[in-house]
Design a protein around this motif. Structure first.
Motif, PDB file in Angstrom:
ATOM      1  N   ARG A  78       0.876  -1.166   0.000  1.00 22.79           N
ATOM      2  CA  ARG A  78       0.000   0.000   0.000  1.00 22.79           C
ATOM      3  C   ARG A  78       0.916   1.220   0.000  1.00 22.79           C
ATOM      4  O   ARG A  78       2.061   1.127   0.425  1.00 22.79           O
ATOM      5  N   TYR A  79       0.397   2.360  -0.439  1.00 19.08           N
ATOM      6  CA  TYR A  79       1.223   3.554  -0.583  1.00 19.08           C
ATOM      7  C   TYR A  79       0.604   4.733   0.144  1.00 19.08           C
ATOM      8  O   TYR A  79      -0.618   4.859   0.245  1.00 19.08           O
ATOM      9  N   ASP A  80       1.481   5.608   0.641  1.00 19.09           N
ATOM     10  CA  ASP A  80       1.078   6.768   1.417  1.00 19.09           C
ATOM     11  C   ASP A  80       1.963   7.934   0.992  1.00 19.09           C
ATOM     12  O   ASP A  80       3.190   7.808   0.987  1.00 19.09           O
ATOM     13  N   ALA A  81       1.363   9.066   0.625  1.00 18.25           N
ATOM     14  CA  ALA A  81       2.133  10.249   0.246  1.00 18.25           C
ATOM     15  C   ALA A  81       2.539  11.064   1.471  1.00 18.25           C
ATOM     16  O   ALA A  81       3.331  11.989   1.352  1.00 18.25           O
ATOM     17  N   ASP A  82       2.032  10.721   2.634  1.00 13.13           N
ATOM     18  CA  ASP A  82       2.410  11.424   3.861  1.00 13.13           C
ATOM     19  C   ASP A  82       3.671  10.766   4.406  1.00 13.13           C
ATOM     20  O   ASP A  82       3.614   9.665   4.976  1.00 13.13           O
ATOM     21  N   CYS A  83       4.791  11.417   4.229  1.00 17.95           N
ATOM     22  CA  CYS A  83       6.082  10.862   4.652  1.00 17.95           C
ATOM     23  C   CYS A  83       6.490  11.339   6.039  1.00 17.95           C
ATOM     24  O   CYS A  83       7.606  11.047   6.489  1.00 17.95           O
ATOM     25  N   SER A  84       5.623  12.069   6.713  1.00 20.17           N
ATOM     26  CA  SER A  84       5.946  12.508   8.068  1.00 20.17           C
ATOM     27  C   SER A  84       5.972  11.294   8.995  1.00 20.17           C
ATOM     28  O   SER A  84       5.313  10.282   8.714  1.00 20.17           O
ATOM     29  N   PRO A  85       6.713  11.374  10.100  1.00 17.36           N
ATOM     30  CA  PRO A  85       6.751  10.227  11.021  1.00 17.36           C
ATOM     31  C   PRO A  85       5.364   9.957  11.608  1.00 17.36           C
ATOM     32  O   PRO A  85       4.780  10.825  12.245  1.00 17.36           O
ATOM     33  N   HIS A  86       4.831   8.788  11.321  1.00 14.42           N
ATOM     34  CA  HIS A  86       3.555   8.378  11.897  1.00 14.42           C
ATOM     35  C   HIS A  86       3.440   6.860  11.765  1.00 14.42           C
ATOM     36  O   HIS A  86       4.223   6.228  11.083  1.00 14.42           O
ATOM     37  N   SER A  87       2.477   6.306  12.451  1.00 13.03           N
ATOM     38  CA  SER A  87       2.260   4.867  12.474  1.00 13.03           C
ATOM     39  C   SER A  87       0.984   4.527  11.715  1.00 13.03           C
ATOM     40  O   SER A  87       0.260   5.411  11.270  1.00 13.03           O
ATOM     41  N   HIS A  88       0.722   3.227  11.562  1.00 14.55           N
ATOM     42  CA  HIS A  88      -0.452   2.776  10.821  1.00 14.55           C
ATOM     43  C   HIS A  88      -1.181   1.665  11.569  1.00 14.55           C
ATOM     44  O   HIS A  88      -0.548   0.822  12.199  1.00 14.55           O
ATOM     45  N   GLY A  95     -10.237  -4.367   6.703  1.00 16.38           N
ATOM     46  CA  GLY A  95      -9.026  -4.180   5.916  1.00 16.38           C
ATOM     47  C   GLY A  95      -8.581  -2.743   5.737  1.00 16.38           C
ATOM     48  O   GLY A  95      -7.561  -2.489   5.101  1.00 16.38           O
ATOM     49  N   LYS A  96      -9.313  -1.782   6.262  1.00 15.27           N
ATOM     50  CA  LYS A  96      -8.928  -0.378   6.117  1.00 15.27           C
ATOM     51  C   LYS A  96      -7.667  -0.095   6.918  1.00 15.27           C
ATOM     52  O   LYS A  96      -7.428  -0.697   7.967  1.00 15.27           O
ATOM     53  N   VAL A  97      -6.873   0.843   6.400  1.00 15.32           N
ATOM     54  CA  VAL A  97      -5.642   1.264   7.060  1.00 15.32           C
ATOM     55  C   VAL A  97      -5.811   2.716   7.479  1.00 15.32           C
ATOM     56  O   VAL A  97      -6.249   3.555   6.689  1.00 15.32           O
ATOM     57  N   TYR A  98      -5.472   2.999   8.711  1.00 14.19           N
ATOM     58  CA  TYR A  98      -5.630   4.328   9.285  1.00 14.19           C
ATOM     59  C   TYR A  98      -4.274   4.887   9.686  1.00 14.19           C
ATOM     60  O   TYR A  98      -3.414   4.150  10.182  1.00 14.19           O
ATOM     61  N   ASP A  99      -4.108   6.208   9.484  1.00 11.03           N
ATOM     62  CA  ASP A  99      -2.926   6.891   9.998  1.00 11.03           C
ATOM     63  C   ASP A  99      -3.100   7.108  11.491  1.00 11.03           C
ATOM     64  O   ASP A  99      -4.168   7.525  11.939  1.00 11.03           O
ATOM     65  N   ILE A 100      -2.061   6.825  12.230  1.00 10.21           N
ATOM     66  CA  ILE A 100      -2.025   7.102  13.662  1.00 10.21           C
ATOM     67  C   ILE A 100      -0.871   8.087  13.854  1.00 10.21           C
ATOM     68  O   ILE A 100       0.284   7.729  13.651  1.00 10.21           O
ATOM     69  N   PHE A 101      -1.204   9.318  14.196  1.00 10.06           N
ATOM     70  CA  PHE A 101      -0.176  10.346  14.243  1.00 10.06           C
ATOM     71  C   PHE A 101       0.581  10.351  15.560  1.00 10.06           C
ATOM     72  O   PHE A 101       0.583  11.309  16.306  1.00 10.06           O
ATOM     73  N   LEU A 122       5.888   1.399  12.587  1.00 15.16           N
ATOM     74  CA  LEU A 122       5.078   0.694  13.567  1.00 15.16           C
ATOM     75  C   LEU A 122       3.750   0.377  12.906  1.00 15.16           C
ATOM     76  O   LEU A 122       3.025   1.277  12.478  1.00 15.16           O
ATOM     77  N   TYR A 123       3.457  -0.912  12.762  1.00 16.61           N
ATOM     78  CA  TYR A 123       2.189  -1.371  12.219  1.00 16.61           C
ATOM     79  C   TYR A 123       1.382  -1.953  13.364  1.00 16.61           C
ATOM     80  O   TYR A 123       1.865  -2.805  14.105  1.00 16.61           O
ATOM     81  N   MET A 124       0.150  -1.500  13.491  1.00 19.06           N
ATOM     82  CA  MET A 124      -0.744  -2.002  14.520  1.00 19.06           C
ATOM     83  C   MET A 124      -1.912  -2.709  13.832  1.00 19.06           C
ATOM     84  O   MET A 124      -2.309  -2.328  12.731  1.00 19.06           O
TER      85      MET A 124
END
Length: 139
Positions: A78-88, A95-101, A122-124
């Motif tokens: 999967r791809y994410d354009a948000d390259c700031s430090p965050h978890s998922h 099956g949805k993936v959420y940003d965890i800031f 970090l994958y949760m």
């Protein structure tokens, strides 16, 4: 927000129509799409677009630190354009993936001497709030 083509140029990437449309789409969604999801979303508007072009564009974005890839072990990235430090967080039911800031933990003290840490993730996993209802979770 900076223009998509300008961002590509600033990173030394020639902003072809296909590259701009792929990166613009990725910047605009928060669903962490796969190559196929990006391809299918863009195909109606760009019928000459190929899966190979989407894949190659994503590889170029990764190489130039304009996107990150996420591997949840389910056979596709999967791809994410948000390259700031965050978890998922990935819901095991829908099956949805959420940003965890929250930034991933600082692992620098856990690696052996002489090693150089270049990143961490970090994958949760669990149930999102909607799927947890009726599963013994949130009521």
């Amino acid at each position: 927000m900076q223009d998509t083509a300008s961002i590509l140029k600033d990173h030394g990437i020639r902003p072809s129509l296909q590259r701009v449309c792929v990166y613009h789409y990725l910047r605009g969604v928060k669903t962490h799409p796969t190559v196929d999801e990006i391809y299918m979303a863009l195909l109606p508007k760009y019928p000459s677009l190929s899966r190979t072009t989407v894949y190659n564009t994503l590889e170029l974005l990764l190489e130039n630190n304009l996107a990150i890839s996420l591997d949840f072990g389910d056979g596709f990235l999967r791809y994410d354009a948000d390259c700031s430090p965050h978890s998922h967080f990935k819901c095991k039911k829908c099956g949805k993936v959420y940003d965890i800031f929250v930034a991933p933990p600082d692992c620098t003290q856990m690696i052996p001497a002489g090693f150089t840490l270049q990143g961490s993730s970090l994958y949760m996993f669990g149930l999102c709030d909607k799927c947890a209802v009726g599963e013994g979770g949130i009521n």
